[in-house]
Structure formats: structure tokens, C-alpha cells
Enzyme design. Structure first.
Site, PDB file in Angstrom:
ATOM      1  N   LYS A 159       0.838  -1.204   0.000  1.00 57.67           N
ATOM      2  CA  LYS A 159       0.000   0.000   0.000  1.00 57.67           C
ATOM      3  C   LYS A 159       0.878   1.261   0.000  1.00 57.67           C
ATOM      4  O   LYS A 159       0.614   2.213  -0.732  1.00 57.67           O
ATOM      5  CB  LYS A 159      -0.951  -0.033   1.198  1.00 57.67           C
ATOM      6  CG  LYS A 159      -2.039  -1.088   1.039  1.00 57.67           C
ATOM      7  CD  LYS A 159      -2.718  -1.483   2.349  1.00 57.67           C
ATOM      8  CE  LYS A 159      -3.639  -2.692   2.098  1.00 57.67           C
ATOM      9  NZ  LYS A 159      -4.201  -3.247   3.341  1.00 57.67           N
TER      10      LYS A 159
ATOM     11  N   GLN B 213      -4.080  -1.869   9.850  1.00 54.28           N
ATOM     12  CA  GLN B 213      -4.028  -3.185   9.209  1.00 54.28           C
ATOM     13  C   GLN B 213      -4.654  -4.249  10.098  1.00 54.28           C
ATOM     14  O   GLN B 213      -4.282  -4.406  11.255  1.00 54.28           O
ATOM     15  CB  GLN B 213      -2.568  -3.541   8.852  1.00 54.28           C
ATOM     16  CG  GLN B 213      -2.402  -4.830   8.088  1.00 54.28           C
ATOM     17  CD  GLN B 213      -3.079  -4.824   6.704  1.00 54.28           C
ATOM     18  OE1 GLN B 213      -3.004  -3.836   5.970  1.00 54.28           O
ATOM     19  NE2 GLN B 213      -3.745  -5.910   6.366  1.00 54.28           N
TER      20      GLN B 213
ATOM     21  N   ASP C 279     -10.382   3.276   4.656  1.00 55.23           N
ATOM     22  CA  ASP C 279     -10.480   1.829   4.473  1.00 55.23           C
ATOM     23  C   ASP C 279     -11.883   1.325   4.824  1.00 55.23           C
ATOM     24  O   ASP C 279     -12.155   0.130   4.755  1.00 55.23           O
ATOM     25  CB  ASP C 279      -9.424   1.146   5.361  1.00 55.23           C
ATOM     26  CG  ASP C 279      -9.093  -0.264   4.893  1.00 55.23           C
ATOM     27  OD1 ASP C 279      -9.275  -0.557   3.692  1.00 55.23           O
ATOM     28  OD2 ASP C 279      -8.669  -1.078   5.736  1.00 55.23           O
TER      29      ASP C 279
END
Ligand code: NAP
Length: 281
Positions: free
Chosen positions: A55, A99, A122
């Protein structure tokens, strides 16, 4: 039968997304703003570290910034919440990615929900999920959004179709099911307690594989002409659908690798740039 199925490749979709993003990034640069994604990794899970690196590298490639935060495996919920609060308050950070998964001692839901909705690129907050469900603008969880973007890019109709989603995780199965419902598909959500999974799958016009088990979905369970969207990504570069048998039944199918994965990363960058634009106004 006899005709080759359409391969729903990620690259053309990624190229289209990046083309638009380059323009938006240039416009932001004229205002002295460089979109910045903060990535937070807790612990030393090798797969998670790879995802975060991919990413950050994608940000770099497009001329965006990324700020990496790497916390030790023994980090507490309180410590993580403080890190997220600092990123929320940092005006040079436009998007925050925590994450998944975090170590067991951390309350992951509390950590996700601590992310400011305007930086939740996200799509992991409860607020973001609720807004998406009620069709209020929100950053949708990136893999579900990638799947919808691919279906649209390849002009695969959803309205009136029977979509079967295998998996109900907060980041994938549930949000993709809600998005398909919002696009007028009739949706069945299957999970580990589902009885007779093949009986559900044989009625599917669209299958979303989000199981986390390599080559799990078998072509023999599917009807001829089905569309297979494989979100899975397992060691050895294999998906959650058994490509070799599914391709024989499918009218369209995503490859793994080169399907949903790269579009997920492009979606994350797209959301970060949108967040930067929104925060610059
Ligand atoms: P997850 O949290 O492990 O969820 C897996 C889901 O599959 C659960 O809902 C589970 O049911 C269900 N399941 C497990 N065994 C099953 C069975 N035998 N029959 C039916 N359902 C079953 O996984 P995830 O985070 O959603 O990820 C799913 C896949 O997508 C993985 O391969 C992952 O690597 C991949 N992924 C890819 C991307 C990307 O960028 N492309 C991003 C995220 C994830 P229960 O709820 O009952 O346990």
C-alpha cells in the site's frame, strides 16, 4: 458452453482509477497539498507487513505520501487509541489504515471506531458501515468497493440477480452483501454454519468468494453462466475459488492474482485522494 468466459482482470480497472487520480493529485499539488495515507501495523505478522508495504509503495508510485507507524506486538488498546487520536489530529494525514488483524489483546472494533470518519479511507468504522448501508456517502471498505467497481467496469448487471456471498466478515462479506443489495441484487450470505453450501451456490448468478480458504469454491457447485468474483488471497497466490473448475462454468471470472487484489489497493488510494480533496476545501 464452448465460449471462453470473460476474464475480469484488475489491470484495466486500476489503470482507469489511476488516470483519474493523477489529475486529482496534480490539482491538489497546485494547492500545496500532497495526499497522505498513514498505515498502522501492530505486531510482526509477515502477511500484514507485506500488505502495508504494498500500500505504501502504491502511494509512492502515484506521488502520494505515506506515513508508516509500526507498533510492537504487545501494544495495548489504550496505546493504539492514542496513536489513532494523534493521526486524527494531524492535518497532514488525510487517511488512516489500521491493518487487520491486530494482536488478540487489542479491542479491534474500538480501534477501528476511533478512526475519524473523514479519515476512514479503508471503510472500517461502524459509522462508515452504517452510512454505506443506508446509501449515505461514505468510504466503503476497499475490497467490497473494488468488487463493485469491477462489476460496473465490465458492465455486469446486478439488479434482479441472485448474488451468493460466501463469508460474512466485517471488512468483506457483510459490506459486499449490503452493496449488492443496494444495487438491487437478491443476496444470500453464507458462512461456516451454513448447511449445504452447494445448494445455495447452485442458484447463484453472481458468487463472491470471501472465505479465506484456498480453492474452496468448486465449479461443480455452480450453474453454467455464473459470474465469479474471487476476493481470496492465500499463500501460493491462489484464491478462495478453484479457478480451474469454476472457469468451466463461469461466463465471467476474476483471476488470482491480478483480479480483485490490485483494484483493492487502487481503491484505497482513490479514497485517500478523495479524503485529501474533502479536507482541503
Ligand atoms: P475471515 O475474516 O477469515 O472470514 C472468513 C469468512 O468465511 C467467515 O465469515 C467464515 O464464517 C466464512 N467461512 C469459513 N469457512 C467456511 C465454510 N466452510 N463455508 C462457508 N463459509 C465459511 O476472512 P476475510 O478477512 O473476510 O477474508 C476472506 C478472503 O479474502 C481471504 O482469502 C483473504 O485473504 C481475502 N482478502 C483479500 C483482500 C484483498 O485485498 N483482495 C482483502 C481482504 C481479504 P464464520 O463467520 O461463520 O466464521
Amino acid at each position: 458452453m464452448g465460449t471462453h468466459p470473460l476474464l475480469i482482470e484488475g489491470k484495466p480497472v486500476v489503470d482507469a482509477i489511476y488516470r483519474d487520480l493523477r489529475i486529482a493529485i496534480e490539482q491538489l499539488a497546485a494547492h500545496g497539498v500532497v495526499p497522505c495515507l498513514a498505515t498502522v501495523l501492530v505486531g510482526d505478522d509477515a502477511a500484514s507487513a507485506t500488505y502495508v508495504r504494498m500500500k505504501a509503495n502504491a502511494c509512492k508510485k502515484l506521488g502520494m505520501q505515506s506515513q508508516r507507524v509500526h507498533l510492537p506486538a504487545e501494544t495495548t488498546t489504550q496505546q493504539l487509541l492514542q496513536v489513532i487520536a494523534d493521526l486524527n489530529n494531524n492535518p497532514s494525514v488525510h487517511g488512516i489504515l489500521l491493518q487487520h488483524p491486530v494482536p488478540d489483546q487489542i479491542d479491534e472494533r474500538a480501534a477501528f471506531d476511533a478512526i475519524a470518519p473523514e479519515k476512514d479511507v479503508d471503510g472500517v468504522t461502524s459509522v462508515g458501515f452504517g452510512r454505506m448501508t443506508y446509501q449515505v456517502p461514505a468510504y466503503v471498505s476497499c475490497t467490497p468497493q473494488a468488487i463493485l467497481t469491477m462489476l460496473d467496469h465490465y458492465r455486469i448487471p446486478m439488479a434482479g440477480k441472485h448474488a451468493v456471498v460466501v463469508g460474512r466478515s466485517a471488512i468483506l462479506g457483510k459490506p459486499v452483501a449490503m452493496q449488492l443489495l443496494n444495487r438491487d441484487a437478491t443476496v444470500t450470505i453464507c458462512h461456516s454454519k451454513t448447511v449445504d453450501l452447494p445448494a445455495h451456490l447452485e442458484r447463484a448468478d453472481i458468487v463472491v468468494a470471501a472465505v479465506g480458504k484456498p480453492r474452496f469454491i468448486q465449479g461443480s457447485w455452480l450453474k453454467q453462466g455464473v459470474v465469479v468474483m474471487d476476493a481470496g488471497y492465500n499463500p501460493g497466490n491462489v484464491g478462495d475459488a478453484d479457478f480451474e473448475s469454476c472457469v468451466l462454468r463461469a461466463s465471467a471470472i476474476t483471476p488470482v492474482p491480478g483480479g480483485v487484489g490490485p483494484v483493492t489497493i487502487a481503491t484505497l488510494l482513490q479514497h485517500t485522494v478523495r479524503a485529501a480533496v474533502a479536507q482541503t476545501k
